[in-house]
Design a protein around this motif. Structure first.
Motif, PDB file in Angstrom:
ATOM      1  N   CYS A   1       0.803  -1.224   0.000  1.00  0.00           N
ATOM      2  CA  CYS A   1       0.000   0.000   0.000  1.00  0.00           C
ATOM      3  C   CYS A   1       0.834   1.272   0.000  1.00  0.00           C
ATOM      4  N   ARG A   2       0.331   2.240  -0.753  1.00  0.00           N
ATOM      5  CA  ARG A   2       0.876   3.588  -0.761  1.00  0.00           C
ATOM      6  C   ARG A   2      -0.276   4.532  -0.425  1.00  0.00           C
ATOM      7  N   LEU A   3      -0.084   5.351   0.596  1.00  0.00           N
ATOM      8  CA  LEU A   3      -1.124   6.260   1.067  1.00  0.00           C
ATOM      9  C   LEU A   3      -0.828   7.664   0.549  1.00  0.00           C
ATOM     10  N   TYR A   4      -1.824   8.298  -0.019  1.00  0.00           N
ATOM     11  CA  TYR A   4      -1.674   9.648  -0.571  1.00  0.00           C
ATOM     12  C   TYR A   4      -2.700  10.579   0.066  1.00  0.00           C
ATOM     13  N   ALA A   5      -2.274  11.760   0.447  1.00  0.00           N
ATOM     14  CA  ALA A   5      -3.189  12.786   0.942  1.00  0.00           C
ATOM     15  C   ALA A   5      -2.594  14.145   0.597  1.00  0.00           C
ATOM     16  N   GLY A   6      -3.328  14.940  -0.152  1.00  0.00           N
ATOM     17  CA  GLY A   6      -2.862  16.268  -0.547  1.00  0.00           C
ATOM     18  C   GLY A   6      -3.238  17.303   0.496  1.00  0.00           C
ATOM     19  N   GLU A   7      -2.240  17.888   1.150  1.00  0.00           N
ATOM     20  CA  GLU A   7      -2.509  18.822   2.239  1.00  0.00           C
ATOM     21  C   GLU A   7      -3.199  20.098   1.767  1.00  0.00           C
ATOM     22  N   SER A   8      -2.757  20.668   0.656  1.00  0.00           N
ATOM     23  CA  SER A   8      -3.381  21.911   0.204  1.00  0.00           C
ATOM     24  C   SER A   8      -4.848  21.687  -0.180  1.00  0.00           C
ATOM     25  N   ALA A   9      -5.144  20.561  -0.824  1.00  0.00           N
ATOM     26  CA  ALA A   9      -6.537  20.250  -1.171  1.00  0.00           C
ATOM     27  C   ALA A   9      -7.360  19.972   0.082  1.00  0.00           C
ATOM     28  N   TRP A  10      -6.753  19.311   1.073  1.00  0.00           N
ATOM     29  CA  TRP A  10      -7.437  19.040   2.339  1.00  0.00           C
ATOM     30  C   TRP A  10      -7.803  20.354   3.024  1.00  0.00           C
ATOM     31  N   LEU A  11      -6.852  21.280   3.073  1.00  0.00           N
ATOM     32  CA  LEU A  11      -7.124  22.583   3.689  1.00  0.00           C
ATOM     33  C   LEU A  11      -8.200  23.345   2.932  1.00  0.00           C
ATOM     34  N   ARG A  12      -8.181  23.275   1.597  1.00  0.00           N
ATOM     35  CA  ARG A  12      -9.217  23.929   0.788  1.00  0.00           C
ATOM     36  C   ARG A  12     -10.594  23.331   1.083  1.00  0.00           C
ATOM     37  N   CYS A  13     -10.677  22.018   1.200  1.00  0.00           N
ATOM     38  CA  CYS A  13     -11.960  21.365   1.513  1.00  0.00           C
ATOM     39  C   CYS A  13     -12.467  21.789   2.886  1.00  0.00           C
ATOM     40  N   LEU A  14     -11.562  21.878   3.858  1.00  0.00           N
ATOM     41  CA  LEU A  14     -11.964  22.342   5.190  1.00  0.00           C
ATOM     42  C   LEU A  14     -12.482  23.774   5.135  1.00  0.00           C
ATOM     43  N   ARG A  15     -11.796  24.622   4.385  1.00  0.00           N
ATOM     44  CA  ARG A  15     -12.148  26.036   4.310  1.00  0.00           C
ATOM     45  C   ARG A  15     -13.468  26.270   3.581  1.00  0.00           C
ATOM     46  N   THR A  16     -13.661  25.604   2.442  1.00  0.00           N
ATOM     47  CA  THR A  16     -14.830  25.876   1.599  1.00  0.00           C
ATOM     48  C   THR A  16     -16.007  24.951   1.865  1.00  0.00           C
ATOM     49  N   GLY A  17     -15.736  23.776   2.450  1.00  0.00           N
ATOM     50  CA  GLY A  17     -16.805  22.805   2.660  1.00  0.00           C
ATOM     51  C   GLY A  17     -17.095  21.967   1.423  1.00  0.00           C
ATOM     52  N   ASP A  18     -16.367  22.211   0.344  1.00  0.00           N
ATOM     53  CA  ASP A  18     -16.538  21.426  -0.883  1.00  0.00           C
ATOM     54  C   ASP A  18     -15.932  20.042  -0.709  1.00  0.00           C
ATOM     55  N   ARG A  19     -16.454  19.081  -1.446  1.00  0.00           N
ATOM     56  CA  ARG A  19     -15.895  17.733  -1.454  1.00  0.00           C
ATOM     57  C   ARG A  19     -14.975  17.602  -2.656  1.00  0.00           C
ATOM     58  N   ASP A  20     -13.828  16.973  -2.429  1.00  0.00           N
ATOM     59  CA  ASP A  20     -12.821  16.841  -3.467  1.00  0.00           C
ATOM     60  C   ASP A  20     -12.019  15.572  -3.177  1.00  0.00           C
ATOM     61  N   VAL A  21     -11.596  14.884  -4.202  1.00  0.00           N
ATOM     62  CA  VAL A  21     -10.751  13.710  -4.006  1.00  0.00           C
ATOM     63  C   VAL A  21      -9.333  14.204  -3.756  1.00  0.00           C
ATOM     64  N   HIS A  22      -8.896  14.084  -2.517  1.00  0.00           N
ATOM     65  CA  HIS A  22      -7.558  14.541  -2.167  1.00  0.00           C
ATOM     66  C   HIS A  22      -6.781  13.492  -1.375  1.00  0.00           C
ATOM     67  N   ALA A  23      -7.388  12.328  -1.125  1.00  0.00           N
ATOM     68  CA  ALA A  23      -6.710  11.254  -0.398  1.00  0.00           C
ATOM     69  C   ALA A  23      -7.152   9.912  -0.964  1.00  0.00           C
ATOM     70  N   TRP A  24      -6.180   9.006  -1.122  1.00  0.00           N
ATOM     71  CA  TRP A  24      -6.503   7.670  -1.608  1.00  0.00           C
ATOM     72  C   TRP A  24      -5.397   6.711  -1.231  1.00  0.00           C
ATOM     73  N   VAL A  25      -5.699   5.422  -1.370  1.00  0.00           N
ATOM     74  CA  VAL A  25      -4.736   4.348  -1.128  1.00  0.00           C
ATOM     75  C   VAL A  25      -4.564   3.590  -2.436  1.00  0.00           C
TER      76      VAL A  25
END
Length: 81
Positions: free
Chosen positions: A17-41
């Motif tokens: 397994c390789r775990l991916y999570a984009g921090e800038s996209a995560w922060l944007r989702c928290l800020r705007t409330g929008d849903r976005d694919v920013h983490a996956w395995v």
């Protein structure tokens, strides 16, 4: 088939397994409330039942990082999940 959904299943086990999570996209989702694919395995599907060393993980927008399902411990890598 990178980036394409090949099949939907209720559960699966992955090896290597390789775990991916984009921090800038995560922060944007928290800020705007929008849903976005920013983490996956990414990994190789395991045939048969879940291997003994496999752990269940989860990802929630409100908590950064992948976590063990029942303990909440942060996971940064995994051989089998």
């Amino acid at each position: 088939m990178r980036g394409l959904v090949a099949v939907h299943v209720p559960a699966l086990a992955l090896a290597g397994c390789r775990l991916y999570a984009g921090e800038s996209a995560w922060l944007r989702c928290l800020r705007t409330g929008d849903r976005d694919v920013h983490a996956w395995v990414a990994g190789t599907p395991v045939d048969g039942p879940r291997p003994r060393p496999a752990v269940r993980i989860s990802y929630r927008l409100a908590e950064p990082g992948f976590r063990r399902r029942y303990t909440g411990a942060v996971i940064t890598s995994a051989n089998v999940i």
